[in-house]
Scaffold this motif. Structure first.
Motif, PDB file in Angstrom:
ATOM      1  N   ALA A 111     -16.998 -28.109   9.325  1.00 35.62           N
ATOM      2  CA  ALA A 111     -17.167 -29.457   9.879  1.00 35.62           C
ATOM      3  C   ALA A 111     -18.640 -29.805  10.007  1.00 35.62           C
ATOM      4  O   ALA A 111     -19.068 -30.924   9.708  1.00 35.62           O
ATOM      5  CB  ALA A 111     -16.474 -29.556  11.231  1.00 35.62           C
ATOM      6  N   SER A 112     -19.452 -28.837  10.459  1.00 30.44           N
ATOM      7  CA  SER A 112     -20.894 -29.080  10.606  1.00 30.44           C
ATOM      8  C   SER A 112     -21.552 -29.326   9.255  1.00 30.44           C
ATOM      9  O   SER A 112     -22.395 -30.214   9.107  1.00 30.44           O
ATOM     10  CB  SER A 112     -21.550 -27.887  11.302  1.00 30.44           C
ATOM     11  N   LEU A 113     -21.167 -28.530   8.252  1.00 30.00           N
ATOM     12  CA  LEU A 113     -21.732 -28.704   6.916  1.00 30.00           C
ATOM     13  C   LEU A 113     -21.340 -30.056   6.327  1.00 30.00           C
ATOM     14  O   LEU A 113     -22.149 -30.707   5.655  1.00 30.00           O
ATOM     15  CB  LEU A 113     -21.259 -27.575   5.993  1.00 30.00           C
ATOM     16  N   SER A 114     -20.111 -30.497   6.579  1.00 26.75           N
ATOM     17  CA  SER A 114     -19.670 -31.802   6.069  1.00 26.75           C
ATOM     18  C   SER A 114     -20.490 -32.924   6.677  1.00 26.75           C
ATOM     19  O   SER A 114     -20.911 -33.854   5.984  1.00 26.75           O
ATOM     20  CB  SER A 114     -18.178 -32.012   6.386  1.00 26.75           C
ATOM     21  N   SER A 115     -20.749 -32.836   7.969  1.00 25.65           N
ATOM     22  CA  SER A 115     -21.553 -33.861   8.632  1.00 25.65           C
ATOM     23  C   SER A 115     -22.975 -33.874   8.092  1.00 25.65           C
ATOM     24  O   SER A 115     -23.565 -34.935   7.852  1.00 25.65           O
ATOM     25  CB  SER A 115     -21.584 -33.608  10.144  1.00 25.65           C
ATOM     26  N   ALA A 116     -23.551 -32.687   7.887  1.00 26.18           N
ATOM     27  CA  ALA A 116     -24.913 -32.611   7.358  1.00 26.18           C
ATOM     28  C   ALA A 116     -24.991 -33.189   5.953  1.00 26.18           C
ATOM     29  O   ALA A 116     -25.956 -33.875   5.597  1.00 26.18           O
ATOM     30  CB  ALA A 116     -25.388 -31.157   7.355  1.00 26.18           C
ATOM     31  N   LEU A 117     -23.964 -32.925   5.125  1.00 21.71           N
ATOM     32  CA  LEU A 117     -23.947 -33.447   3.760  1.00 21.71           C
ATOM     33  C   LEU A 117     -23.846 -34.961   3.756  1.00 21.71           C
ATOM     34  O   LEU A 117     -24.556 -35.649   3.008  1.00 21.71           O
ATOM     35  CB  LEU A 117     -22.773 -32.845   2.983  1.00 21.71           C
ATOM     36  N   LEU A 118     -22.980 -35.520   4.598  1.00 22.33           N
ATOM     37  CA  LEU A 118     -22.845 -36.971   4.679  1.00 22.33           C
ATOM     38  C   LEU A 118     -24.144 -37.611   5.147  1.00 22.33           C
ATOM     39  O   LEU A 118     -24.548 -38.665   4.657  1.00 22.33           O
ATOM     40  CB  LEU A 118     -21.705 -37.339   5.631  1.00 22.33           C
ATOM     41  N   LEU A 119     -24.831 -36.977   6.075  1.00 26.67           N
ATOM     42  CA  LEU A 119     -26.104 -37.504   6.567  1.00 26.67           C
ATOM     43  C   LEU A 119     -27.151 -37.491   5.468  1.00 26.67           C
ATOM     44  O   LEU A 119     -27.916 -38.446   5.312  1.00 26.67           O
ATOM     45  CB  LEU A 119     -26.583 -36.685   7.760  1.00 26.67           C
ATOM     46  N   ALA A 120     -27.175 -36.420   4.666  1.00 27.04           N
ATOM     47  CA  ALA A 120     -28.150 -36.326   3.575  1.00 27.04           C
ATOM     48  C   ALA A 120     -27.899 -37.388   2.524  1.00 27.04           C
ATOM     49  O   ALA A 120     -28.827 -37.986   1.974  1.00 27.04           O
ATOM     50  CB  ALA A 120     -28.088 -34.940   2.945  1.00 27.04           C
ATOM     51  N   ILE A 121     -26.613 -37.646   2.220  1.00 26.20           N
ATOM     52  CA  ILE A 121     -26.272 -38.658   1.220  1.00 26.20           C
ATOM     53  C   ILE A 121     -26.631 -40.047   1.718  1.00 26.20           C
ATOM     54  O   ILE A 121     -27.116 -40.906   0.966  1.00 26.20           O
ATOM     55  CB  ILE A 121     -24.766 -38.589   0.876  1.00 26.20           C
ATOM     56  N   ALA A 122     -26.386 -40.305   2.993  1.00 19.89           N
ATOM     57  CA  ALA A 122     -26.603 -41.646   3.536  1.00 19.89           C
ATOM     58  C   ALA A 122     -28.060 -41.934   3.845  1.00 19.89           C
ATOM     59  O   ALA A 122     -28.443 -43.097   3.956  1.00 19.89           O
ATOM     60  CB  ALA A 122     -25.772 -41.830   4.814  1.00 19.89           C
ATOM     61  N   SER A 123     -28.900 -40.907   3.954  1.00 22.11           N
ATOM     62  CA  SER A 123     -30.279 -41.107   4.397  1.00 22.11           C
ATOM     63  C   SER A 123     -31.059 -42.104   3.566  1.00 22.11           C
ATOM     64  O   SER A 123     -31.721 -42.992   4.104  1.00 22.11           O
ATOM     65  CB  SER A 123     -31.018 -39.762   4.425  1.00 22.11           C
ATOM     66  N   PRO A 124     -31.052 -42.052   2.181  1.00 25.35           N
ATOM     67  CA  PRO A 124     -31.814 -43.032   1.414  1.00 25.35           C
ATOM     68  C   PRO A 124     -31.368 -44.461   1.671  1.00 25.35           C
ATOM     69  O   PRO A 124     -32.178 -45.375   1.780  1.00 25.35           O
ATOM     70  CB  PRO A 124     -31.546 -42.610  -0.044  1.00 25.35           C
ATOM     71  N   ALA A 125     -30.042 -44.665   1.791  1.00 24.35           N
ATOM     72  CA  ALA A 125     -29.545 -46.015   2.026  1.00 24.35           C
ATOM     73  C   ALA A 125     -29.894 -46.489   3.432  1.00 24.35           C
ATOM     74  O   ALA A 125     -30.240 -47.644   3.646  1.00 24.35           O
ATOM     75  CB  ALA A 125     -28.023 -46.045   1.827  1.00 24.35           C
ATOM     76  N   LEU A 126     -29.806 -45.566   4.407  1.00 26.32           N
ATOM     77  CA  LEU A 126     -30.163 -45.946   5.766  1.00 26.32           C
ATOM     78  C   LEU A 126     -31.645 -46.254   5.871  1.00 26.32           C
ATOM     79  O   LEU A 126     -32.076 -47.014   6.729  1.00 26.32           O
ATOM     80  CB  LEU A 126     -29.798 -44.803   6.725  1.00 26.32           C
ATOM     81  N   ALA A 127     -32.432 -45.636   4.985  1.00 33.10           N
ATOM     82  CA  ALA A 127     -33.865 -45.898   4.999  1.00 33.10           C
ATOM     83  C   ALA A 127     -34.216 -47.215   4.333  1.00 33.10           C
ATOM     84  O   ALA A 127     -35.352 -47.650   4.368  1.00 33.10           O
ATOM     85  CB  ALA A 127     -34.598 -44.760   4.290  1.00 33.10           C
ATOM     86  N   GLY A 128     -33.241 -47.869   3.712  1.00 30.86           N
ATOM     87  CA  GLY A 128     -33.485 -49.175   3.129  1.00 30.86           C
ATOM     88  C   GLY A 128     -33.405 -49.214   1.624  1.00 30.86           C
ATOM     89  O   GLY A 128     -33.505 -50.268   1.028  1.00 30.86           O
ATOM     90  N   GLY A 129     -33.214 -48.046   0.977  1.00 30.66           N
ATOM     91  CA  GLY A 129     -33.126 -48.041  -0.469  1.00 30.66           C
ATOM     92  C   GLY A 129     -34.445 -48.446  -1.099  1.00 30.66           C
ATOM     93  O   GLY A 129     -35.500 -48.410  -0.477  1.00 30.66           O
ATOM     94  N   PHE A 130     -34.367 -48.835  -2.376  1.00 32.35           N
ATOM     95  CA  PHE A 130     -35.556 -49.282  -3.080  1.00 32.35           C
ATOM     96  C   PHE A 130     -35.135 -50.265  -4.154  1.00 32.35           C
ATOM     97  O   PHE A 130     -34.156 -50.044  -4.863  1.00 32.35           O
ATOM     98  CB  PHE A 130     -36.292 -48.097  -3.708  1.00 32.35           C
TER      99      PHE A 130
END
Length: 228
Positions: A22-41
């Motif tokens: 469960a912890s690894l799944s959350s970390a993976l989702l956070l890593a995937i979402a990080s560029p989009a949450l940062a605003g993309g390019f």
């Protein structure tokens, strides 16, 4: 080792495994979402119509970067791609910085032949490209514009990848004005800022549910108690 002791150790091992997954799944989702949450390019282009700014003298097109924390750190390149007397030509263009993440382009290609402009920007592993169609004499058409977050605009279109030879050749074969109208087609990766957040919250919710379900099961069957 007794049967109860063995089952207790097995249950504890299964619980630890579920929590780790469960912890690894959350970390993976956070890593995937990080560029989009940062605003993309992404890139946008526009003509400097009516501007009296002296630094825009003879400038035919303006390119802007959006979405990144440090727009000036984005790596931009541009080429003029064309056919002159039946010969294929590709000319690198000078992009002059006139502000943070803002670049001016002057006409650096001949008026003879058929031409398009290909712009590509890269930032933090993300790619955004713009293809600009030109008039019969190599001029940037009036009103040329691609807005932030859109894939099609006025005499311009965008992509989330680098242009390939087929893209350039297809644009050169098409008559000017094919993308003369804004279609309203938004970049799916930028159209809604809630997409990555939704996935992230869903992943975190699933993790919490899994851990809660396991703990509830432990309360129903305390360590050492064998259910019938």
């Amino acid at each position: 080792m007794s049967e109860r002791s063995f089952e207790s150790r097995s249950n504890r091992k299964s619980i630890r495994t579920l929590i780790i997954l469960a912890s690894l799944s959350s970390a993976l989702l956070l890593a995937i979402a990080s560029p989009a949450l940062a605003g993309g390019f992404q890139l946008s282009v526009e003509t400097p119509a009516g501007s009296t700014d002296p630094q825009l003298k003879d400038v035919v097109l303006i390119a802007r970067t959006y979405g990144c924390h440090q727009p000036a750190d984005a790596k931009l390149s541009a080429t003029a791609e064309g056919f002159v007397d039946g010969n294929r030509r590709s000319l690198p263009l000078e992009l002059r910085s006139i502000g943070s993440g803002v670049y001016a382009i002057k006409q650096q290609w001949p008026s003879e032949g058929t031409w398009v402009l290909a712009l590509t920007g890269a930032y933090n592993g993300m790619i955004s490209s713009v293809l600009v169609e030109l008039g019969p004499t190599g001029k940037v058409l009036p009103g040329t514009r691609l807005q932030e977050g859109y894939l099609k605009g006025v005499h311009a279109k965008g992509a989330r990848r680098t242009w390939v030879a087929e893209d350039i050749d297809s644009a050169l074969r098409s008559p000017a004005g094919v993308t003369s109208q804004t279609t309203g087609e938004q970049d799916a990766s930028e159209s809604s800022p809630f997409g990555p957040i939704t996935w992230l919250l869903a992943g975190l919710g699933a993790s919490v549910f899994t851990i809660g379900f396991v703990r509830r099961g432990r309360r129903r069957h305390p360590t050492g108690e064998v259910s019938s």
